[in-house]
Scaffold this active site. Structure first.
Site, short mmCIF file in Angstrom:
data_model
loop_
_atom_site.label_atom_id
_atom_site.label_comp_id
_atom_site.label_asym_id
_atom_site.label_seq_id
_atom_site.Cartn_x
_atom_site.Cartn_y
_atom_site.Cartn_z
N LYS A 108 100.49 -6.71 94.31
CA LYS A 108 100.70 -6.80 95.76
C LYS A 108 101.93 -5.95 96.08
CE LYS A 108 102.46 -8.37 99.03
NZ LYS A 108 103.11 -7.47 99.98
N GLU B 51 124.71 -9.81 98.57
CA GLU B 51 124.05 -8.54 98.23
C GLU B 51 123.74 -7.76 99.51
OE1 GLU B 51 119.90 -8.61 97.03
OE2 GLU B 51 120.34 -7.22 95.41
N GLY C 245 111.99 -14.99 96.37
CA GLY C 245 111.80 -15.36 94.96
C GLY C 245 111.78 -16.86 94.76
N GLU D 235 112.76 -11.51 89.25
CA GLU D 235 113.90 -10.57 89.20
C GLU D 235 114.39 -10.44 90.63
OE1 GLU D 235 116.11 -8.18 89.86
OE2 GLU D 235 114.92 -6.42 89.26
N GLY E 28 112.09 -8.97 93.94
CA GLY E 28 112.40 -8.90 95.37
C GLY E 28 113.63 -9.71 95.68
N SER E 29 113.68 -10.23 96.91
CA SER E 29 114.90 -10.93 97.35
C SER E 29 114.98 -12.33 96.75
CB SER E 29 114.90 -11.03 98.87
OG SER E 29 113.81 -11.82 99.29
O1 TXE Z 1 111.96 -8.50 100.33
P1 TXE Z 1 111.03 -9.71 99.91
P2 TXE Z 1 111.93 -7.55 101.63
C1 TXE Z 1 116.33 -7.40 99.14
C2 TXE Z 1 117.03 -6.42 100.05
C3 TXE Z 1 116.20 -6.43 101.30
C4 TXE Z 1 115.69 -7.85 101.33
C5 TXE Z 1 114.41 -8.05 102.08
O2 TXE Z 1 118.30 -6.90 100.33
O3 TXE Z 1 116.91 -6.12 102.45
O4 TXE Z 1 115.50 -8.18 99.97
O5 TXE Z 1 113.43 -7.11 101.66
C6 TXE Z 1 106.44 -10.22 99.17
N1 TXE Z 1 105.19 -15.19 98.86
N2 TXE Z 1 115.52 -6.74 98.13
O6 TXE Z 1 111.59 -8.35 102.86
O7 TXE Z 1 110.74 -10.59 101.07
C7 TXE Z 1 106.62 -9.00 100.03
O8 TXE Z 1 105.42 -8.71 100.72
C8 TXE Z 1 104.96 -14.18 98.00
C9 TXE Z 1 116.02 -6.76 96.78
O9 TXE Z 1 111.06 -6.40 101.37
O10 TXE Z 1 111.67 -10.33 98.74
C10 TXE Z 1 107.01 -7.97 99.01
O11 TXE Z 1 105.84 -7.48 98.35
N3 TXE Z 1 105.35 -12.91 98.24
C11 TXE Z 1 115.01 -6.37 95.79
C12 TXE Z 1 107.85 -8.77 98.01
O12 TXE Z 1 107.51 -10.14 98.24
C13 TXE Z 1 106.02 -12.65 99.37
C14 TXE Z 1 114.05 -5.31 96.17
C15 TXE Z 1 109.37 -8.60 98.19
O13 TXE Z 1 109.68 -8.98 99.51
C16 TXE Z 1 106.29 -13.67 100.31
C17 TXE Z 1 113.62 -5.42 97.55
C18 TXE Z 1 105.85 -14.98 100.01
N4 TXE Z 1 106.08 -16.01 100.83
C19 TXE Z 1 114.38 -6.08 98.47
N5 TXE Z 1 106.97 -13.11 101.33
C20 TXE Z 1 115.38 -6.31 94.32
N6 TXE Z 1 115.75 -7.42 93.72
O14 TXE Z 1 115.25 -5.30 93.66
C21 TXE Z 1 107.11 -11.79 101.05
N7 TXE Z 1 106.53 -11.51 99.87
#
Ligand code: TXE
Length: 495
Positions: free
Chosen positions: A193, A399, A251, A268, A246-247
């Site tokens: 996804k 962060e 997470g 992660e 992700g965030s």
């Molecule tokens: O992240 P999300 P977003 C941080 C960075 C950024 C913030 C938000 O600070 O500004 O996170 O970014 C999916 N159940 N990082 O909104 O929400 C979503 O569709 C399952 C740090 O993009 O964490 C995407 O595919 N999945 C980071 C993924 O989760 C869900 C890298 C990440 O989205 C979901 C990116 C749910 N309920 C952003 N809701 C790093 N650690 O490297 C959303 N998603």
């Protein structure tokens, strides 16, 4: 050197009716069309249909059928060979995929080529090399036998089923490769996804996987709203594992959903990574280190350093020299071969980073350089350096995931170690010094999944990567990935 001319394959790919890749086929779907925006211009470059329950059901069913059928019947060396073929396909399509990635994420073309593509190829080859080496062990049975019977016991490593990989927007190919190559070589099948912001490159990669011979259903891609698709994917009975990057906020939701179903999850979740500079380094050496650790890809790397601890006597000189280096990063088209400063990846992220910079200033931290938007279109932000008021400043704790370095002076090194560990996160850190004995001692004391010495952000497939504390759990790469993508079965027999 110059500006990359868009390949015909790229300009023909963009206007397609995009959606998903399920069971070896492109599917456009009927959901709402979501725009894909080029962050360098803020303009729409493509559209992708959002998936829903129908696409999730189809993708999970295809992955489960492949898991029980063709993929299970594919000998492990043949699985490795397919990963090698995919690596070769990525090399052959390097420029095409790099251009697509730059258009969707704003990453400079040099990084798309050198990091996304070349690193992905290296990781694919590394995981391919595990074919035939993912084994259990034979165990000595220690209980006393009844009569004159004997026992033999061994373990086998079994795949978990369908692995759901939920991906961020910062490295849409490379992070996907980490997850699907690890999953596939262990015998699992995969549903990916991608982030809503970067849905295109994986659709193209899935086509290439299909072309090189991966059986239909082994590698599926479903696009759409994470809050809709995430829960559906995790709740699906075929889901045997979730791997999420992700965030921290999302997470935790993903972790809770997976643990309610009792399925393993790798998380992660980024960090507020620290870099400690000791006094034996020159100002120039410190600035080189800070640039490497904090400002690559506009700071949008989960392992990037965001808080820097410097000796009190050198802080001002370093900030002065750093400001000159940051000023030399001129905003440019990320398609330009020489571009050193592309845009941030999307509008909400830009807004979030700007908000954190403004909040820091209101809190009494001092903006030394940058942090403002240059004139012109796109989501550009001049890289920022902030002298923090104290170790407790929000800018030293939260962060930003952007080009924002926060700086604090230490009087005694041990004090800095305490500050480094006083964080809810623990993904990575670095120590910079010529005194390797000291560096090794700090590497022992720092609470983080990875500690670099005189380097930062360089990942190798042989080295496990992952966080502690709020940065997540589980490990990617190295031999450690095997634990995350298989389960052990014990077999005991009497003879
Ligand atoms: O992240 P999300 P977003 C941080 C960075 C950024 C913030 C938000 O600070 O500004 O996170 O970014 C999916 N159940 N990082 O909104 O929400 C979503 O569709 C399952 C740090 O993009 O964490 C995407 O595919 N999945 C980071 C993924 O989760 C869900 C890298 C990440 O989205 C979901 C990116 C749910 N309920 C952003 N809701 C790093 N650690 O490297 C959303 N998603």
């Amino acid at each position: 050197m110059g500006r990359a001319q868009l390949l015909t394959t790229v300009s023909e790919f963009l206007p397609r009716d995009h959606g998903h890749f399920i069971n070896g086929q492109r599917r456009s779907g009927s959901g709402t069309r979501r725009p894909v925006v080029d962050p360098a211009s803020g303009k729409r470059i493509a559209e992708v249909h959002d998936g829903g329950a129908a696409e999730v059901t189809a993708a999970m069913a295809a992955a489960q059928a492949a898991f029980n059928g063709e993929w299970a019947a594919t000998p492990t060396l043949a699985r490795g060979n397919l990963l090698l073929k995919l690596a070769a396909a990525l090399e052959a399509h390097r420029e095409e995929l790099a251009q697509l990635e730059t258009l969707c994420s704003g990453k400079t073309i040099a990084l798309s080529r050198g990091l996304e593509l070349d690193q992905s190829v290296a990781f694919l080859r590394y995981f391919a090399g595990w074919a035939g080496k993912i084994n259990g062990e034979t165990l000595a049975v220690s209980i006393p036998p009844f009569a004159d019977e004997k026992y033999r016991a061994f373990t086998v490593r079994e795949p978990l089923g369908v692995v759901v990989g939920i991906l961020p927007w910062n490295f849409s190919i490379m992070i996907a490769v980490w997850k699907f190559a690890a999953a596939l070589i262990c015998g699992n099948t995969v549903v990916l996804k991608p982030s809503e912001y970067t849905p295109l490159t994986l659709l193209r990669l899935a086509e290439l996987a299909n072309e090189v011979g991966f059986p239909p259903g082994t590698l599926n891609v479903v696009n759409g709203d994470g809050q809709v698709l995430g829960p559906l994917l995790i709740a699906h009975p075929a889901c045997g594992k979730v791997s999420f990057t992700g965030s921290m906020k999302t997470g935790r939701v993903v972790g809770d959903a997976a643990s309610q179903r009792g399925i393993p999850v790798t998380l992660e979740l980024g960090g507020k990574n620290a870099a400690l500079f000791l006094d034996d380094l020159s100002v120039e050496e410190m600035v080189d280190g800070i640039m490497e650790a904090g400002y690559l890809n506009q700071g949008q790397i989960c392992s990037s350093a965001e808080r820097f601890y410097l000796p009190a006597g050198k802080l001002d000189a370093v900030l002065q020299a750093l400001s000159l280096r940051l000023a030399a990063l001129k905003p440019d088209s990320p398609l330009d071969d020489d571009c050193l400063l592309g845009p941030l990846a999307n509008a909400p992220h830009l807004e979030k980073v700007q908000g954190l910079i403004a909040a820091a200033q209101q809190d009494g931290d001092r903006l030394v350089f940058g942090g403002t938007r240059p004139a012109g279109e796109g989501y550009y932000l001049l890289p920022a350096a902030i002298a923090a008021r104290s170790a407790d400043s929000a800018i030293m704790q939260q962060e930003t995931f952007g080009p924002v370095g926060a700086f604090l002076a230490w009087q005694q090194e041990e004090q800095a170690l305490q500050w480094i560990n006083d964080s809810p996160y623990g993904l990575s850190a670095s120590v910079w010094t010529h005194d390797l004995s000291k560096a090794l001692r700090y590497s022992e004391g720092i609470q983080a999944g990875t500690v670099w010495i005189n380097m930062h952000n360089i990942l190798d497939p042989a080295l496990p990567f992952g966080g502690i504390k709020g940065s997540g759990n589980g490990r990617e790469f190295g031999s450690a990935f095997i634990q995350d993508y298989t389960r052990l079965k014990s077999v005991m027999m009497r003879y």
